[in-house]
Scaffold this motif. Structure first.
Motif, PDB file in Angstrom:
ATOM      1  N   SER A   7     -56.699 -26.623   8.496  1.00 46.55           N
ATOM      2  CA  SER A   7     -57.690 -27.597   8.963  1.00 46.55           C
ATOM      3  C   SER A   7     -57.957 -28.652   7.897  1.00 46.55           C
ATOM      4  N   LEU A   8     -58.022 -28.213   6.645  1.00 49.44           N
ATOM      5  CA  LEU A   8     -58.241 -29.166   5.554  1.00 49.44           C
ATOM      6  C   LEU A   8     -57.073 -30.140   5.458  1.00 49.44           C
ATOM      7  N   ASP A   9     -55.851 -29.631   5.573  1.00 43.67           N
ATOM      8  CA  ASP A   9     -54.684 -30.506   5.519  1.00 43.67           C
ATOM      9  C   ASP A   9     -54.736 -31.529   6.645  1.00 43.67           C
ATOM     10  N   GLY A  10     -55.119 -31.081   7.828  1.00 42.52           N
ATOM     11  CA  GLY A  10     -55.240 -31.992   8.961  1.00 42.52           C
ATOM     12  C   GLY A  10     -56.329 -33.013   8.733  1.00 42.52           C
ATOM     13  N   ARG A  16     -56.599 -40.137   5.732  1.00 41.30           N
ATOM     14  CA  ARG A  16     -55.597 -41.086   5.223  1.00 41.30           C
ATOM     15  C   ARG A  16     -55.195 -42.080   6.306  1.00 41.30           C
ATOM     16  N   MET A  17     -55.037 -41.599   7.531  1.00 38.10           N
ATOM     17  CA  MET A  17     -54.668 -42.479   8.636  1.00 38.10           C
ATOM     18  C   MET A  17     -55.784 -43.489   8.917  1.00 38.10           C
ATOM     19  N   LYS A  21     -55.416 -47.514   8.567  1.00 39.44           N
ATOM     20  CA  LYS A  21     -55.750 -48.393   9.691  1.00 39.44           C
ATOM     21  C   LYS A  21     -56.736 -49.469   9.247  1.00 39.44           C
ATOM     22  N   ARG A  22     -57.731 -49.098   8.470  1.00 38.99           N
ATOM     23  CA  ARG A  22     -58.699 -50.078   7.973  1.00 38.99           C
ATOM     24  C   ARG A  22     -58.015 -51.124   7.103  1.00 38.99           C
ATOM     25  N   GLU A  23     -57.104 -50.679   6.253  1.00 34.86           N
ATOM     26  CA  GLU A  23     -56.391 -51.616   5.385  1.00 34.86           C
ATOM     27  C   GLU A  23     -55.538 -52.576   6.204  1.00 34.86           C
ATOM     28  N   LEU A  24     -54.868 -52.056   7.220  1.00 38.64           N
ATOM     29  CA  LEU A  24     -54.036 -52.912   8.066  1.00 38.64           C
ATOM     30  C   LEU A  24     -54.896 -53.891   8.858  1.00 38.64           C
ATOM     31  N   ASP A  25     -56.032 -53.425   9.362  1.00 39.86           N
ATOM     32  CA  ASP A  25     -56.949 -54.307  10.089  1.00 39.86           C
ATOM     33  C   ASP A  25     -57.471 -55.399   9.173  1.00 39.86           C
ATOM     34  N   ALA A  26     -57.813 -55.041   7.946  1.00 39.00           N
ATOM     35  CA  ALA A  26     -58.319 -56.025   6.986  1.00 39.00           C
ATOM     36  C   ALA A  26     -57.240 -57.050   6.660  1.00 39.00           C
TER      37      ALA A  26
END
Length: 56
Positions: A7-10, A16-17, A21-26
């Protein structure tokens, strides 16, 4: 690996995803804003004043 560790790995992967996504949106917002600014002609005003006071 226990269920908890999985669960922690997930959770790490999801975080990270979300960050990516925030970086790509920015990045997309920056590109759009720059294109809008460039098309407005304001860059000409900026070019005229950007060097004011430099080199004096």
């Amino acid at each position: 690996m226990t269920s908890f560790e999985g669960s922690l790995d997930g959770s790490v992967a999801v975080h990270r995803m979300v960050r990516l996504k925030r970086e790509l949106d920015a990045e997309e917002a920056y590109v759009d804003a720059f294109a809008e600014w460039d098309a407005s002609g304001e860059h000409a005003l900026w070019d005229q004043t950007a060097g004011d006071g430099l080199g004096e």
